[in-house]
Design a protein around this motif. Structure first.
Motif, PDB file in Angstrom:
ATOM      1  N   LYS A   1     -30.591  20.166 -42.321  1.00 57.82           N
ATOM      2  CA  LYS A   1     -32.008  19.775 -42.315  1.00 57.82           C
ATOM      3  C   LYS A   1     -32.284  18.672 -43.344  1.00 57.82           C
ATOM      4  O   LYS A   1     -33.292  17.976 -43.253  1.00 57.82           O
ATOM      5  CB  LYS A   1     -32.905  20.992 -42.574  1.00 57.82           C
ATOM      6  CG  LYS A   1     -32.890  21.985 -41.412  1.00 57.82           C
ATOM      7  CD  LYS A   1     -34.282  22.156 -40.806  1.00 57.82           C
ATOM      8  CE  LYS A   1     -34.276  22.756 -39.424  1.00 57.82           C
ATOM      9  NZ  LYS A   1     -33.776  24.122 -39.331  1.00 57.82           N
ATOM     10  N   LEU A   2     -31.383  18.505 -44.302  1.00 57.85           N
ATOM     11  CA  LEU A   2     -31.521  17.397 -45.253  1.00 57.85           C
ATOM     12  C   LEU A   2     -30.964  16.110 -44.659  1.00 57.85           C
ATOM     13  O   LEU A   2     -31.278  15.013 -45.111  1.00 57.85           O
ATOM     14  CB  LEU A   2     -30.769  17.688 -46.554  1.00 57.85           C
ATOM     15  CG  LEU A   2     -31.273  18.810 -47.441  1.00 57.85           C
ATOM     16  CD1 LEU A   2     -30.471  18.855 -48.737  1.00 57.85           C
ATOM     17  CD2 LEU A   2     -32.762  18.612 -47.752  1.00 57.85           C
ATOM     18  N   PHE A   3     -30.101  16.251 -43.674  1.00 58.80           N
ATOM     19  CA  PHE A   3     -29.462  15.078 -43.053  1.00 58.80           C
ATOM     20  C   PHE A   3     -29.613  15.150 -41.532  1.00 58.80           C
ATOM     21  O   PHE A   3     -28.616  15.207 -40.802  1.00 58.80           O
ATOM     22  CB  PHE A   3     -27.968  15.024 -43.441  1.00 58.80           C
ATOM     23  CG  PHE A   3     -27.742  14.992 -44.923  1.00 58.80           C
ATOM     24  CD1 PHE A   3     -27.849  13.796 -45.624  1.00 58.80           C
ATOM     25  CD2 PHE A   3     -27.457  16.152 -45.633  1.00 58.80           C
ATOM     26  CE1 PHE A   3     -27.664  13.760 -47.000  1.00 58.80           C
ATOM     27  CE2 PHE A   3     -27.271  16.130 -47.001  1.00 58.80           C
ATOM     28  CZ  PHE A   3     -27.374  14.938 -47.696  1.00 58.80           C
ATOM     29  N   PRO A   4     -30.861  15.166 -41.055  1.00 61.28           N
ATOM     30  CA  PRO A   4     -31.073  15.369 -39.613  1.00 61.28           C
ATOM     31  C   PRO A   4     -30.452  14.247 -38.770  1.00 61.28           C
ATOM     32  O   PRO A   4     -30.032  14.503 -37.646  1.00 61.28           O
ATOM     33  CB  PRO A   4     -32.600  15.403 -39.465  1.00 61.28           C
ATOM     34  CG  PRO A   4     -33.148  14.823 -40.726  1.00 61.28           C
ATOM     35  CD  PRO A   4     -32.136  15.049 -41.793  1.00 61.28           C
ATOM     36  N   GLY A   5     -30.392  13.041 -39.347  1.00 65.63           N
ATOM     37  CA  GLY A   5     -29.784  11.932 -38.609  1.00 65.63           C
ATOM     38  C   GLY A   5     -28.294  12.192 -38.402  1.00 65.63           C
ATOM     39  O   GLY A   5     -27.756  12.011 -37.302  1.00 65.63           O
TER      40      GLY A   5
END
Ligand code: 0PR
Length: 381
Positions: A56-60
């Motif tokens: 969720k911190l790195f959705p990309g």
């Protein structure tokens, strides 16, 4: 660690000295890894900070991972497959066995202390690790004269406490493909979880001239999960493995509560894990496409037969005709031949039953490499 830090140039100089000790891939005929595709190397730097353990911190980056799984799923005849990028075949195989246990526990009515898995004797040693870690009895089924798993032998080993059966698409030693449709039928009839280890073959079989000859993936009823490694014939960077499941249910049974993560739960084995691996894998698969991989596999198979023909011309006896890009030749003194080749800076491996010299024809094993290798092998013999 010393008290005072060292400047960048000196560090690079030091590291380059270490790198010089490494064997260049052009001398290596024993490895299932190869020089990664340049694009996989190039894109990694941009994702080096990404941690897929906290998606969720790195959705990309998580989207990139999903795209990788979607591409792999479509390659394996199930675009809706789910899964994740692992550190390699070992992690994927351990996780698959963990999944099978969780499912069996949910079903109930079995003795966990007697849990067992059935693998062909040709399976990779990562299943020995899985069995040790997970407290499983390992039951090894016989292979036939062409080194394929024998479904009858597998059937005989099944009991009420069997949690999984394993079949291999591209065995480590001989590159053989097990009769997966037959094993799939057996697994369905007996209601047992079937995992396919296509760590090596997954990026080869779909790109052979006649891929339908070996049915090994989700098109085979009964296959619940598949290991397929981008860091082998997928030409991605190390570490890039992957584990795919037929449906979301299999990832759900692995979920562990992890409240402090933004995602609240985690299914993967590793916690903190590389987003750069996913980016590298995405880039190389998008860049090469099926057409690119087909060309690479076609080149490897051409060179496989060149090596096979050259060694046959030396009067050597093949252990079997190559199925994938692995060549094995009967040699009672294989270990000593291997050592003598090593003295000339050639790296090959050996098999034990039968005793054979084993060569993996990865993309770096070119026609030129083969000619030079065969000439040295001739001297050594
Ligand atoms: N499943 C199969 C069928 C494999 O062949 C391997 C690795 C694995 C699983 C495990 O994969 P990871 O090593 O990614 O965890 N087979 C090779 C072997 O053990 C790996 C290898 C690669 C060995 C490069 C040497 C080498 O230089 O022989």
């Amino acid at each position: 660690m010393e008290y005072r830090g060292v400047d960048e140039n000196s560090i690079f100089e030091e590291l380059r000295e270490y790198a010089k000790k490494n064997v260049p891939y052009e001398r290596v005929l024993s490895s299932m890894c190869t020089t990664p595709h340049p694009i996989a190397v190039k894109v990694q730097k941009e994702f080096i900070v990404s941690n897929l353990g906290d998606p969720k911190l790195f959705p990309g980056t998580a989207d990139i991972e999903h795209k990788c799984i979607e591409m792999l799923g479509s390659l394996l005849h199930l675009p809706s497959a789910v899964g994740y990028i692992t550190t390699g075949g070992t992690e994927s195989n351990i996780q698959a066995m963990r999944t099978a246990i969780q499912i069996k526990i949910k079903k109930g009515g079995f003795d966990r202390s007697k849990a067992n898995i059935i693998i062909p004797e040709s399976a990779h040693y990562s299943f020995d690790k899985a069995a040790q870690l997970l407290g499983l009895e390992l039951r090894k089924a016989a292979t036939d004269s062409s080194m394929r798993a024998d479904p009858d032998s597998m059937a005989k080993l099944v009991d009420d406490n069997t949690v999984a059966m394993v079949a291999v698409a591209g065995t480590t030693e001989f590159g053989q493909v097990d009769p997966i449709p037959e094993i799939g039928k057996l697994a369905l009839d007996l209601g047992i979880y079937l995992h396919v280890d296509a760590a090596f073959g997954g990026f080869v079989i779909p790109f052979l001239d006649d891929p339908s000859r070996y049915k090994f993936d989700f098109e085979v009823p009964g296959v619940m999960s598949i290991t397929i490694d981008p860091h082998k014939m997928g030409l991605s960077t190390i570490p890039s493995g992957s584990l795919l499941y037929r449906s979301d249910y299999y990832l759900k049974v692995l979920e562990i509560n992890a409240q402090y993560l933004t995602s609240q739960v985690q299914s993967s084995l590793a916690g903190t894990r590389s987003g750069a691996s996913a980016a590298g894998t995405y880039a190389v698969m998008r860049h090469l496409g099926r057409e690119g991989y087909r060309e690479i596999v076609s080149g490897c198979m051409k060179n496989t037969w060149l090596l096979y023909d050259s060694l046959t011309s030396l009067g050597l006896e093949p252990a079997m005709d190559p199925v994938l890009n692995i060549v094995t030749f009967i040699m009672p003194d294989a270990q000593s031949v291997r050592r003598r080749l090593c003295d000339r800076n050639w790296y090959v491996s050996t098999t034990t039953r039968p005793s054979a010299l084993r060569m993996v024809v990865m993309p770096h094993v070119t026609e030129e490499v083969i000619r030079s290798f065969v000439s040295d092998l001739k001297d050594v013999l």
